[in-house]
Every structure is written in structure tokens, then in C-alpha cells.
Scaffold this motif. Structure first.
Motif, mmCIF file in Angstrom:
data_model
loop_
_atom_site.group_PDB
_atom_site.id
_atom_site.type_symbol
_atom_site.label_atom_id
_atom_site.label_comp_id
_atom_site.label_asym_id
_atom_site.label_seq_id
_atom_site.Cartn_x
_atom_site.Cartn_y
_atom_site.Cartn_z
ATOM 1 N N MET A 1 -13.886 -33.302 4.199
ATOM 2 C CA MET A 1 -13.465 -33.816 2.626
ATOM 3 C C MET A 1 -12.239 -33.840 2.645
ATOM 4 N N ILE A 2 -11.440 -34.701 1.998
ATOM 5 C CA ILE A 2 -9.972 -34.688 1.833
ATOM 6 C C ILE A 2 -9.522 -34.093 0.444
ATOM 7 N N PHE A 3 -9.020 -33.099 0.304
ATOM 8 C CA PHE A 3 -8.591 -32.507 -0.791
ATOM 9 C C PHE A 3 -7.118 -33.136 -1.214
ATOM 10 N N ARG A 4 -7.103 -33.370 -2.347
ATOM 11 C CA ARG A 4 -5.703 -34.122 -3.021
ATOM 12 C C ARG A 4 -5.016 -33.413 -3.501
ATOM 13 N N LYS A 5 -3.559 -33.029 -3.563
ATOM 14 C CA LYS A 5 -2.912 -32.287 -4.654
ATOM 15 C C LYS A 5 -2.824 -33.058 -5.839
ATOM 16 N N SER A 6 -3.009 -31.996 -6.930
ATOM 17 C CA SER A 6 -3.070 -32.559 -8.421
ATOM 18 C C SER A 6 -1.381 -32.789 -8.561
ATOM 19 N N ASP A 7 -1.383 -33.478 -9.627
ATOM 20 C CA ASP A 7 0.159 -33.833 -10.012
ATOM 21 C C ASP A 7 0.746 -32.475 -10.101
ATOM 22 N N LEU A 8 0.254 -31.364 -10.732
ATOM 23 C CA LEU A 8 0.910 -30.069 -10.952
ATOM 24 C C LEU A 8 1.296 -29.368 -9.467
ATOM 25 N N GLN A 9 0.637 -29.493 -8.665
ATOM 26 C CA GLN A 9 0.700 -29.114 -7.462
ATOM 27 C C GLN A 9 1.897 -29.982 -6.624
ATOM 28 N N LYS A 10 1.923 -31.220 -6.919
ATOM 29 C CA LYS A 10 3.017 -31.812 -6.356
ATOM 30 C C LYS A 10 4.492 -31.453 -6.782
ATOM 31 N N GLU A 11 4.320 -31.426 -8.275
ATOM 32 C CA GLU A 11 5.273 -30.745 -9.103
ATOM 33 C C GLU A 11 5.886 -29.471 -8.423
ATOM 34 N N ILE A 12 5.062 -28.746 -8.146
ATOM 35 C CA ILE A 12 5.566 -27.561 -7.676
ATOM 36 C C ILE A 12 6.058 -27.428 -6.279
ATOM 37 N N VAL A 13 5.774 -28.219 -5.541
ATOM 38 C CA VAL A 13 6.446 -28.627 -4.104
ATOM 39 C C VAL A 13 7.576 -29.203 -4.379
ATOM 40 N N ARG A 14 7.939 -30.022 -5.256
ATOM 41 C CA ARG A 14 9.008 -30.684 -5.415
ATOM 42 C C ARG A 14 10.149 -29.400 -6.107
ATOM 43 N N LEU A 15 9.537 -28.664 -6.837
ATOM 44 C CA LEU A 15 10.402 -27.809 -7.481
ATOM 45 C C LEU A 15 10.935 -26.879 -6.300
ATOM 46 N N VAL A 16 10.002 -26.430 -5.706
ATOM 47 C CA VAL A 16 10.434 -25.485 -4.686
ATOM 48 C C VAL A 16 11.364 -26.031 -3.515
ATOM 49 N N ASN A 17 11.101 -27.028 -3.334
ATOM 50 C CA ASN A 17 11.980 -27.904 -2.358
ATOM 51 C C ASN A 17 13.361 -28.418 -3.182
ATOM 52 N N GLY A 18 13.622 -28.201 -4.265
ATOM 53 C CA GLY A 18 15.028 -28.405 -4.947
ATOM 54 C C GLY A 18 15.070 -30.001 -5.057
ATOM 55 N N GLU A 19 13.827 -30.698 -5.199
ATOM 56 C CA GLU A 19 13.964 -32.130 -5.380
ATOM 57 C C GLU A 19 13.674 -32.396 -7.047
ATOM 58 N N THR A 20 13.722 -31.381 -8.070
ATOM 59 C CA THR A 20 13.817 -31.929 -9.150
ATOM 60 C C THR A 20 15.106 -31.723 -10.018
ATOM 61 N N ASP A 21 15.165 -32.325 -10.974
ATOM 62 C CA ASP A 21 16.358 -32.638 -11.624
ATOM 63 C C ASP A 21 16.702 -31.285 -12.534
ATOM 64 N N LEU A 22 17.942 -30.384 -12.268
ATOM 65 C CA LEU A 22 17.956 -29.402 -13.081
ATOM 66 C C LEU A 22 18.416 -29.545 -14.447
ATOM 67 N N ALA A 23 18.994 -30.777 -14.544
ATOM 68 C CA ALA A 23 19.430 -31.061 -15.850
ATOM 69 C C ALA A 23 18.245 -31.660 -16.860
#
Length: 230
Positions: A1-23
Motif C-alpha cells: 500500500m502506498i501512503f501519500r503525504k497529506s497537503d499539511l505534511q508536504k507543507e511541513i517538508v517545504r517549511l523545514v527545507n526553507g522552500e516557503t516564502d517568509l514574507a
């Protein structure tokens, strides 16, 4: 079974990786944590950012603040249990490090103290008291919000008040503490007001005699205490 990341989990990954817009601010704070998997992702992200604790950049502060903010928006019982059991201890580590003398930006840690106050866990009375007595950023407005979380229904309101009776705290910490004590006294939760001491009366007199208009709210808080003083 493939477990897909939720939108929130994807956002957390982007956040930790510095891929979100601080502004863009903290727009994702309002997205609720809706599963155990999402709560575990937050815990994992906290571990990652803790490894960067010696990095004092704005980005690191933003990430810690944003991860802590997720604790305010949980709509799943299982997720809530994970954050209480596994998440809060990770947040407490930041408080412990700061009060222990580590060179950490206090701003996101004050927000963590607010999260701890909101979740009403007995052991966090000690953490908040230690930060108040150190003191950590004693003139930050966030202290008023932290103590404001200890309302008449908070199970550890009286214990929080007793933890800071002697010595009384300083700065805005003292004002937030006074407001909390006033509300507790008005609700009949305490038998004696913590400012009904010589040290407390000295503080009240100082605020009442302050002619600086910017500090008049302090005089209002002091006035509210007067009916509870012998």
C-alpha cells in the motif's frame, strides 16, 4: 500500500527545507492537524530544526514558530494525543535549553511557552515559572498572553500563581502575573493576593505613581489589585 503525504505534511517538508516564502507570514497555521501521521511529521520536523538550534537566522526562527503554531490547530483526537505525548516534550527542550543558558533566540521560545500554557499539562507550570524567574525577555508582550492562558478554568492556575509569589517577577512578566492574580482573586480562586506583601505593595505603588502615559495600563492593573490587599 502506498501512503501519500497529506497537503499539511508536504507543507511541513517545504517549511523545514526553507522552500516557503517568509514574507507570506504564517498562512498555514489555520490548517488543522487531522491525523496521527501529520502529528508525527511535526515531531520529526521539530527534531530536524532542533539540530539547527545554533543557527540564529530568521529562517530558523520562522520554522520553529510555525511548527509550534500547529499545536494550536488540531481536530483529531489521535493527533492530539501524539502531540501531547511526543510533541510537547520536544518543545520543552527549547525552554530547558534557554533557561539553562544556551544562546537561543527567546522570541519563538516565548511562543512555545504560550503553547505549553494552552495545553494545560501539570509539568509545564515549572517550565513557565523557570522562564519567568530567569527572566527570559522580561519586557516582551507575549508574557501577558502566556499568563492570560491561565484563566479561572485552568486546572493549574493556583499552582502557577504560587510558583511566582516569592520572588515576584520583573518587567512585563510582573504585569502579566499581576493581571492573572487579579482575575484569580476576583474569581475566588486564591485566598491571598501575591502582591499583598511589602515587595508587592512597593511594585503597586510604583505603577500607581508613574506619570508616563505609556504606562497607565500598569496603573490600571495595580488599581484592580487594591480590593484584595489588607
Amino acid at each position: 500500500m502506498i501512503f501519500r503525504k497529506s497537503d499539511l505534511q508536504k507543507e511541513i517538508v517545504r517549511l523545514v527545507n526553507g522552500e516557503t516564502d517568509l514574507a507570506s507570514g504564517f498562512l498555514k497555521e489555520s490548517v488543522p492537524v487531522s491525523s496521527k501521521a501529520e502529528a508525527k511529521s511535526i515531531c520529526s520536523a521539530l527534531d530536524t530544526i532542533y539540530e539547527r538550534r545554533n543557527d540564529s537566522t530568521q529562517e530558523t526562527r520562522h520554522i520553529l514558530y510555525s511548527l509550534a503554531a500547529y499545536f494550536q490547530h488540531v481536530d483529531d483526537e489521535g493527533a492530539f494525543e501524539v502531540l501531547i505525548r511526543d510533541g510537547l516534550p520536544r518543545l520543552r527542550t527549547w525552554v530547558r535549553d534557554l533557561t539553562g543558558g544556551s544562546d537561543i533566540d527567546p522570541t519563538p521560545v516565548l511562543f512555545i511557552l504560550k503553547i505549553l500554557a494552552l495545553h494545560r499539562q501539570h509539568e509545564d507550570v515549572e517550565f513557565i515559572a523557570q522562564a519567568a524567574l530567569k527572566p527570559v525577555a522580561e519586557d516582551e508582550y507575549m508574557w501577558l498572553i502566556i499568563f492570560g492562558c491561565f484563566d479561572a478554568e485552568h486546572p493549574f492556575l493556583v499552582e502557577m500563581i504560587n510558583a511566582l509569589r516569592d520572588p515576584l517577577p520583573y518587567g512585563l512578566i510582573s504585569i502579566g502575573y499581576l493581571d492573572m492574580a487579579n482575575a484569580a482573586a476576583l474569581a475566588g480562586k486564591i485566598e491571598s493576593h501575591p502582591f499583598d506583601t511589602q515587595a508587592g505593595r512597593n511594585k503597586l505603588e510604583l505603577w500607581l505613581s508613574d506619570k508616563d502615559e505609556d504606562n497607565f495600563s500598569y496603573a490600571q492593573s495595580a488599581t484592580a489589585a487594591l480590593p484584595f490587599l489588607e
